[in-house]
Design a protein around this motif. Structure first.
Motif, PDB file in Angstrom:
ATOM      1  N   ARG A 137       9.480  -4.194  34.190  1.00  0.00           N
ATOM      2  CA  ARG A 137      10.704  -5.003  34.209  1.00  0.00           C
ATOM      3  C   ARG A 137      11.715  -4.660  33.131  1.00  0.00           C
ATOM      4  O   ARG A 137      12.911  -4.938  33.307  1.00  0.00           O
ATOM      5  N   THR A 186       3.814 -19.636  41.124  1.00  0.00           N
ATOM      6  CA  THR A 186       4.674 -19.655  39.940  1.00  0.00           C
ATOM      7  C   THR A 186       3.923 -20.085  38.678  1.00  0.00           C
ATOM      8  O   THR A 186       4.459 -19.985  37.578  1.00  0.00           O
ATOM      9  N   TYR A 208       1.011  -7.995  39.911  1.00  0.00           N
ATOM     10  CA  TYR A 208       0.945  -8.528  41.279  1.00  0.00           C
ATOM     11  C   TYR A 208      -0.418  -8.165  41.838  1.00  0.00           C
ATOM     12  O   TYR A 208      -0.769  -6.997  41.929  1.00  0.00           O
ATOM     13  N   ARG A 239       5.931 -15.499  35.988  1.00  0.00           N
ATOM     14  CA  ARG A 239       6.756 -14.423  36.517  1.00  0.00           C
ATOM     15  C   ARG A 239       8.134 -14.930  36.940  1.00  0.00           C
ATOM     16  O   ARG A 239       8.338 -16.118  37.150  1.00  0.00           O
ATOM     17  N   GLU A 279      -3.288  -7.412  35.847  1.00  0.00           N
ATOM     18  CA  GLU A 279      -2.890  -8.187  34.660  1.00  0.00           C
ATOM     19  C   GLU A 279      -3.335  -7.495  33.380  1.00  0.00           C
ATOM     20  O   GLU A 279      -2.684  -7.615  32.336  1.00  0.00           O
ATOM     21  N   ARG A 320       2.111 -14.087  27.357  1.00  0.00           N
ATOM     22  CA  ARG A 320       1.872 -14.171  28.808  1.00  0.00           C
ATOM     23  C   ARG A 320       2.592 -15.387  29.335  1.00  0.00           C
ATOM     24  O   ARG A 320       2.264 -16.516  28.971  1.00  0.00           O
ATOM     25  N   GLU A 342       5.155  -7.130  34.894  1.00  0.00           N
ATOM     26  CA  GLU A 342       4.515  -8.206  35.650  1.00  0.00           C
ATOM     27  C   GLU A 342       3.392  -7.662  36.519  1.00  0.00           C
ATOM     28  O   GLU A 342       3.517  -6.589  37.105  1.00  0.00           O
ATOM     29  N   TRP A 402       1.564 -14.161  34.565  1.00  0.00           N
ATOM     30  CA  TRP A 402       1.374 -12.715  34.736  1.00  0.00           C
ATOM     31  C   TRP A 402       2.599 -11.896  34.384  1.00  0.00           C
ATOM     32  O   TRP A 402       2.702 -10.745  34.738  1.00  0.00           O
ATOM     33  N   ARG A 403       3.549 -12.496  33.692  1.00  0.00           N
ATOM     34  CA  ARG A 403       4.662 -11.748  33.103  1.00  0.00           C
ATOM     35  C   ARG A 403       4.308 -11.496  31.637  1.00  0.00           C
ATOM     36  O   ARG A 403       4.150 -12.451  30.870  1.00  0.00           O
ATOM     37  N   GLU A 446       8.360  -5.363  28.864  1.00  0.00           N
ATOM     38  CA  GLU A 446       8.168  -6.419  29.858  1.00  0.00           C
ATOM     39  C   GLU A 446       7.600  -5.831  31.147  1.00  0.00           C
ATOM     40  O   GLU A 446       8.113  -4.834  31.652  1.00  0.00           O
TER      41      GLU A 446
END
Length: 196
Positions: free
Chosen positions: A99, A172, A44, A165, A18, A162, A42, A176-177, A40
DNA sequence: CACAGGATATACT
DNA sequence: GTATATCCTGTGA
């Protein structure tokens, strides 16, 4: 990469996903003479049920367990390549999905690869981005450098939002996007429910 | 603008 | 058999 933009060091990826995802916003990435500014990304993480690495190593996600700055490229829906960069904690399958980027160079070549004219649709999405840059599974498992990917250190401090994702059904709630506020080159807009 | 449907490799039930 | 870190095209409001 544009002249003057010093590449990030190897230590850039020696942080949690992150953090790396947030710090990648505003950095210029380049591959084969094409590239742009990351708008952009994300994260994981370890013990993240939305991550391919959650259930351990499989042939597909094997490179997620490599050292930081390893490239993880996988085929999604049997159709689209997606580009990730491995982070710390080492060996846990933590990574960042790139992304979207704002196209800055090699634009004509990217338009030709994508078959579209609208620059806003060139690299706005993980599958579109790899198609525009010409990235495939051929570089999966390589180090950033061996793959021929360049990441330029960012100049200023971008305004990063923030948000949750995209395209996942588990975890969900995690924000973290990371997205560059105000960018016209996002895969999807920032949800209206996000403050700011 | 909002859907619906197709393409289709890999992993899981 | 079902789901997936997606994208494109077509239809209808």
């Amino acid at each position: 990469m544009s002249p003057g933009a010093r590449p990030v060091g190897r230590a850039f990826f020696d942080r949690a996903p992150e953090v790396v995802a947030e710090q990648l916003i505003g950095c210029e990435i380049s591959y084969g003479g094409c590239g742009g500014v990351v708008v952009e990304a994300e994260a994981y993480g370890q013990r993240d049920p939305a991550s391919h690495s959650f259930r351990g190593e499989t042939p597909r996600c094997r490179s997620m367990f490599g050292p930081p700055a390893t490239v993880y490229v996988y085929l999604l829906y049997g159709l689209h390549w997606c580009l990730n960069l491995v982070t710390e904690p080492r060996g846990t399958g933590a990574a960042v999905l790139i992304r979207a980027i704002e196209p800055t160079h090699g634009v004509d070549e990217m338009r030709a690869r994508r078959g579209v004219d609208d620059d806003r649709l060139l690299c706005a999405g993980p599958g579109r981005l790899t198609q525009a840059l010409g990235i495939t599974g051929a570089v999966d498992g390589m180090s950033l450098r061996a793959a021929g990917l360049q990441v330029g250190r960012r100049r200023g401090e971008p305004d990063v939002a923030r948000v949750p994702r995209i395209g996942i059904s588990r975890a969900t709630d995690l924000p973290w996007r990371m997205v560059a506020r105000g960018s016209r080159y996002l895969s999807r807009p920032i949800p209206r429910s996000i403050p700011g």
